[in-house]
Design a protein around this motif. Structure first.
Motif, short mmCIF file in Angstrom:
data_model
loop_
_atom_site.label_atom_id
_atom_site.label_comp_id
_atom_site.label_asym_id
_atom_site.label_seq_id
_atom_site.Cartn_x
_atom_site.Cartn_y
_atom_site.Cartn_z
N ASN A 24 -37.79 -40.60 22.61
CA ASN A 24 -38.69 -40.35 21.50
C ASN A 24 -38.02 -39.40 20.51
OD1 ASN A 24 -40.83 -39.48 19.81
ND2 ASN A 24 -42.31 -39.93 21.42
N LEU A 25 -37.79 -39.87 19.29
CA LEU A 25 -37.08 -39.05 18.30
C LEU A 25 -37.85 -37.79 17.92
CD1 LEU A 25 -35.62 -41.77 15.89
CD2 LEU A 25 -34.44 -40.49 17.69
N ALA A 26 -39.15 -37.78 18.16
CA ALA A 26 -39.96 -36.59 17.84
C ALA A 26 -39.60 -35.41 18.74
CB ALA A 26 -41.44 -36.91 17.98
N LEU A 36 -27.09 -29.49 13.30
CA LEU A 36 -26.35 -30.68 12.90
C LEU A 36 -26.20 -30.76 11.37
CD1 LEU A 36 -27.74 -33.44 15.31
CD2 LEU A 36 -25.68 -32.04 15.54
N GLN A 37 -27.13 -30.19 10.65
CA GLN A 37 -27.03 -30.16 9.19
C GLN A 37 -25.98 -29.17 8.71
OE1 GLN A 37 -31.12 -29.22 8.33
NE2 GLN A 37 -31.64 -31.33 7.75
N GLN A 38 -25.81 -28.07 9.42
CA GLN A 38 -24.99 -26.96 8.94
C GLN A 38 -23.53 -27.02 9.37
OE1 GLN A 38 -27.07 -23.37 10.07
NE2 GLN A 38 -28.59 -23.59 8.43
N THR A 50 -25.25 -42.29 17.12
CA THR A 50 -25.63 -41.01 16.54
C THR A 50 -25.98 -41.15 15.06
OG1 THR A 50 -24.25 -39.82 18.13
CG2 THR A 50 -24.87 -38.62 16.15
N GLN A 51 -25.34 -42.11 14.37
CA GLN A 51 -25.63 -42.28 12.95
C GLN A 51 -27.09 -42.64 12.72
OE1 GLN A 51 -23.29 -41.58 10.48
NE2 GLN A 51 -25.20 -41.60 9.28
N LYS A 52 -27.68 -43.40 13.64
CA LYS A 52 -29.11 -43.74 13.52
C LYS A 52 -29.97 -42.48 13.57
CE LYS A 52 -28.41 -48.24 15.73
NZ LYS A 52 -28.74 -49.08 16.92
N LEU A 53 -29.59 -41.56 14.46
CA LEU A 53 -30.31 -40.30 14.56
C LEU A 53 -30.13 -39.47 13.29
CD1 LEU A 53 -31.86 -38.30 16.54
CD2 LEU A 53 -29.60 -37.33 17.01
N LEU A 54 -28.90 -39.41 12.78
CA LEU A 54 -28.63 -38.65 11.56
C LEU A 54 -29.39 -39.23 10.37
CD1 LEU A 54 -24.77 -38.00 11.88
CD2 LEU A 54 -26.68 -36.63 12.74
N ILE A 59 -29.54 -36.34 7.80
CA ILE A 59 -28.39 -35.47 8.04
C ILE A 59 -27.13 -36.20 7.58
CG2 ILE A 59 -27.02 -34.27 9.80
CD1 ILE A 59 -29.63 -34.12 11.49
N HIS A 60 -26.29 -35.55 6.79
CA HIS A 60 -25.13 -36.21 6.19
C HIS A 60 -23.81 -35.66 6.70
CE1 HIS A 60 -27.96 -38.13 3.43
NE2 HIS A 60 -28.50 -36.94 3.24
#
Length: 296
Positions: A24-26, A36-38, A50-54, A59-60
């Motif tokens: 569950n992504l929540a 992951l953003q920083q 992982t790209q699907k999660l980003l 998140i880039h």
């Protein structure tokens, strides 16, 4: 002695171990998303996964692959990245890095190079399943995946069969039936086991029962989903075996010698080791003879 103060200033970058949802992504925590953003780079087990999660969390951050097939070559590159003062986040496809997933090799190298390693708390399938299992949750013993080879798996199960603690395994859907059958062969019909599958997803399911019941279920149902297998702790008597006369042991076959020790109360694996040592035989050969695995 090495002392790490995680949040002081450091000359090197920091290795962040970031857990990802097991279904569950929540369940992704705000701190995990922020990390992951920083960071400038993410080391991912499967960059496509992982790209699907980003994408979901907008998140880039750039990714690089780090998995069981390339870690020996990639580890040096990632350590150099950290030694140059750049942070790095490591993720596996689901759950905690290093827990039955790639990660421990990079962590060990980071520690050897005095690089700060910071764990982010979050989802892990074993503990998530355990707390809802109904079995004794502590102490517990986490084993992870059993060997895929039949003889090695049987030996592992023999070693674990008299553990007093709840034992936690992971298993794939296409192997769960065979693994349960091996557990039944080693531990009998009545040992209690809990299966958890599809944790945190729509079809999450717990199956609680004896080994006989769960083998029957696995034999008559279509199996889907990754499994957490939880084995109840052994509650029987564990008795030390009186020393058996060496001459008497040598006079009978290795298999009969093993059976004699087991009848006296010894665990099968210990009996096999003792007979092999007494006769100057390879332990694996005695093990195969006892379990009828010769030629397989």
């Amino acid at each position: 002695m090495q002392q790490q103060k995680s949040f002081e200033q450091h000359e090197t970058g920091t290795l962040y171990l970031v857990p990802t949802p097991i279904g569950n992504l929540a369940d992704m925590t705000p701190r995990a998303v922020e990390t992951l953003q920083q960071v400038p780079l993410i080391a991912a087990e499967d960059t496509r996964h992982t790209q699907k999660l980003l994408n979901y969390f907008d998140i880039h951050t750039k990714q690089t692959s780090f998995h069981e097939h390339n870690w020996q070559n990639k580890r040096t590159e990632l350590i150099d990245h950290l030694l140059a003062g750049h942070d790095l986040a490591q993720v596996s496809d689901a759950g905690m890095p290093s827990i039955s997933d790639p990660g421990k090799e990079l962590v060990a190298a980071a520690v050897d190079n005095n690089i700060v390693v910071v764990p982010i708390p979050g989802p892990t399938a074993g503990v998530t399943a355990l707390i809802a299992s109904g079995l004794v949750p502590q102490p517990f013993y986490f084993y992870g995946f059993l060997s895929r080879k039949k003889s090695e798996q049987l030996e592992e199960l023999h070693q674990l069969s008299t553990f007093r603690d709840t034992v936690v395994f992971y298993e794939a859907p296409h192997r769960i039936k065979t693994t349960l059958q091996h557990m039944q062969k080693v531990m009998g019909d009545e040992r209690r086991v809990v299966l958890a599958r599809e944790l945190t997803k729509r079809y999450e399911e717990f199956l609680r029962g004896t080994l006989a019941e769960l083998v029957s279920w696995a034999s008559s149902n279509e199996i889907r989903g990754e499994f957490v297998v939880m084995l109840s702790g052994y509650t029987g008597d564990i008795t030390a075996v009186d020393q058996v006369n060496d001459e008497e042991m040598v006079a009978i076959s290795p298999v009969d010698a093993v059976k004699q020790l087991i009848e006296a109360g010894e665990k099968p694996n210990v009996a096999i080791k003792q007979v092999a040592k007494q006769r100057g035989l390879a332990r694996q050969d005695v093990y195969n003879q006892y379990h009828g695995l010769e030629g397989k």
